[in-house]
Design an enzyme around this catalytic site. Structure first.
Site, PDB file in Angstrom:
ATOM      1  N   LYS A   1      12.749 -17.633  62.193  1.00  0.00           N
ATOM      2  CA  LYS A   1      11.921 -16.733  61.348  1.00  0.00           C
ATOM      3  C   LYS A   1      11.854 -17.226  59.914  1.00  0.00           C
ATOM      4  CE  LYS A   1      12.415 -12.326  63.777  1.00  0.00           C
ATOM      5  NZ  LYS A   1      10.765 -12.260  64.314  1.00  0.00           N
TER       6      LYS A   1
ATOM      7  N   ARG B   1      11.959  -8.982  74.867  1.00  0.00           N
ATOM      8  CA  ARG B   1      11.433  -9.040  76.327  1.00  0.00           C
ATOM      9  C   ARG B   1      12.448  -9.821  77.271  1.00  0.00           C
ATOM     10  NH1 ARG B   1       5.992 -11.913  74.455  1.00  0.00           N
ATOM     11  NH2 ARG B   1       6.680 -10.926  72.596  1.00  0.00           N
TER      12      ARG B   1
END
Ligand code: BES
Ligand code: ZN
Ligand code: ZN
Length: 496
Positions: A277, A351
């Site tokens: 990120k 996920r």
């Protein structure tokens, strides 16, 4: 902080502040507000006439030494339009009043409910509003000399006949709000103070304290169970992963009744991994365990509230780091279910760990699944910090959750997940891929991925990325972790 029910006439209450609320309507001086006006020699009507008091939502008017009252202050709070009046506004008003008075060093106050509001639900909402509002995120500030706190809230306006209902509401509200604050404390911890190992220890201590069964799976057990999706995220970090399992198993559960599985994402820090990120704002990613902390908090409340259904809480926890052993884009992993996953972006890690969490919850016997996760930036784009994104495979189950969200005063909005979106996760080199190859629908893609592991079980996914962290303080809530979805989930489980 203590919260008590007070049935004495309001004019006789010796308190630092008497608080009540009035509506924005042609004549706001009605009912109990008219009684207050009479006791205070026409003061309220005068304030309304002059235009100083209008009843607009969260308008505050503080009067010192009001004539005719034993209270040292009178605080009038605007409640907005009467047609829109509900428990959610009452909760906010109670919370905002607490923070308003606390900032002015007031130590105790009486909250006077309006005519018709002396109910169990109202007492619960006031208690929740007050305890949630009292929470501060100053744990790591060493200078506490200017610290302020409210010690006592008396809820007034109830008759002796209404006392039992009121006290029941206060006690329920307190239990739920304290669980919510427990969740917020966990979310507030920075990642150097809360690794997966430490989170598991805290969850275990809470569960033992509360009389819940708990099992912590360490990295060896996780490997033995072939939780390849969770392990793939954990492999880049020197901190080992944990799978936290807490069970509430009531003796009075009816045979054949549902077993609720609560699965929460607990990434104690999300750097993105090799798909790293940007530095700007990365510090916020300590909150990426909020879904897991919410589920652990729900269990804490249920242990005291004692619903009659079995609940299994499963929290996969790991860091997502770009280490030398970290997984790389294109890597193919095998989840516990046996499905193969092409990891196209290591930052879509939530996920992955939920895939094994959901599968394991089913294996432990959960018939109805709910997961909560700070899953996508896309849900922030879609719903901002206002609504939780709700995805559900079974409309009756989803409707039940949405009804609970209304009752709990937590805004949630249903998003689509029909089969047309299945294409987004169809794999080129494995069964499925963890991001979409096209553009758009990022929050839906995340939900579709988790759905693969829920199979035919009724399942709900809550994307709390936008709502688990409050970027700016609100009149009723400190800046920082919100503990969102906890009250809704407690309400949902209690409704069975
Ligand atoms: N923890 C983040 C979700 C997130 C992102 C929350 C930004 C708040 C703000 C999650 O693990 C993530 O990084 N998701 C990616 C998915 C993408 C790579 C498909 C995202 O939303 O950018
Ligand atoms: Zn991520
Ligand atoms: Zn994440």
């Amino acid at each position: 902080m203590q919260i008590t029910l007070e049935t004495k006439p309001f004019a006789t209450l010796e308190t630092d502040a008497l608080v009540s609320y009035l509506f924005e309507e042609s004549d706001p001086v009605q009912g109990r507000i008219a009684e207050l006006d009479q006791a205070a020699a026409g003061l309220l009507r005068k304030l309304v006439k002059s235009g100083e008091v209008t009843g607009k939502t969260l308008e505050f008017t503080l009067v010192h030494a009001p004539a005719g009252l034993k209270a040292a202050r009178l605080l009038l709070v605007g409640a907005g339009k009467r047609e829109q009046w509900n428990g959610a506004t009452l909760r906010k008003i109670a919370g905002a009043a607490l923070r308003y008075l606390k900032s002015r060093s007031v130590k105790n106050f009486a909250f006077l409910v309006r005519e018709g509001d002396a109910t169990e639900d109202a007492a619960q909402a006031i208690a929740e509003g007050a305890f949630v509002a009292a929470f501060e995120t100053d744990k790591y500030k060493t200078d506490k000399k200017n610290d302020k706190s409210v010690d006592l809230v008396a809820v007034a306006g109830y008759s002796e006949a209404e006392r039992a209902a009121g006290e029941k509401g206060l006690s329920k509200g307190r239990i739920i709000a304290e669980a919510q604050n427990f969740t917020r404390e966990l979310v507030n911890e920075p990642s150097n103070k809360l690794t997966p190992t430490i989170l598991a220890q805290k969850a275990e201590a809470m569960a033992k304290d509360a009389g819940l069964s708990v099992e912590i799976l360490d990295e060896k057990k996780i490997a033995d169970l072939k939780m390849g999706a969770l392990l793939s995220v954990a492999q880049g970090s020197v901190e080992p992963p944990r799978m936290i399992v807490i069970t509430y198993n009531p003796p009075n559960a009816k045979p054949g009744s549902p077993v609720i599985g609560l699965v929460g994402k607990a990434v104690t820090f999300d750097t993105g991994g090799i798909s790293i990120k940007p530095a700007d704002g990365m510090e916020k990613m300590k909150y990426d365990m909020a879904g897991g902390a919410t589920m652990i908090g729900v269990m804490r409340a249920l242990a005291t509230l004692k619903p009659s259904v079995k609940v299994i809480c499963v929290v996969p926890s790991t860091e997502n780091m770009p280490g030398g052993r970290a997984q790389k884009p294109g890597d193919i992993q095998t989840a516990m279910s046996g499905k193969t996953i092409e990891v196209l972006n290591t930052d879509a890690e939530g996920r992955l760990i939920l895939a094994d969490g959901v599968h394991y919850a089913k294996q432990l016997g959960a018939t109805h699944l709910i997961d909560a996760a700070t899953l996508t930036g896309a849900i922030v784009v879609a719903l901002a910090g206002i609504n939780v994104g709700v995805f559900g495979s079974d409309q009756a189950f989803t409707d039940k959750l949405l009804a609970s969200s209304k009752a709990a005063g937590e805004k949630m909005w249903q998003m689509p997940i029909d089969d047309d979106y299945r294409e987004f996760i169809k794999g080129s080199f494995a069964d499925i891929q963890n991001i979409s190859s096209g553009k758009g629908g990022g929050a839906i893609t995340g939900a579709m991925f988790i759905k693969e592991f829920a199979g035919d079980s009724p399942w709900i996914h809550l994307d709390i990325a936008g709502t688990a962290w409050n970027d700016d303080a609100k009149p009723w809530l400190a800046k920082g972790p919100t503990g969102v979805a906890l009250r809704t989930l407690v309400h949902l489980v209690m409704s069975y």
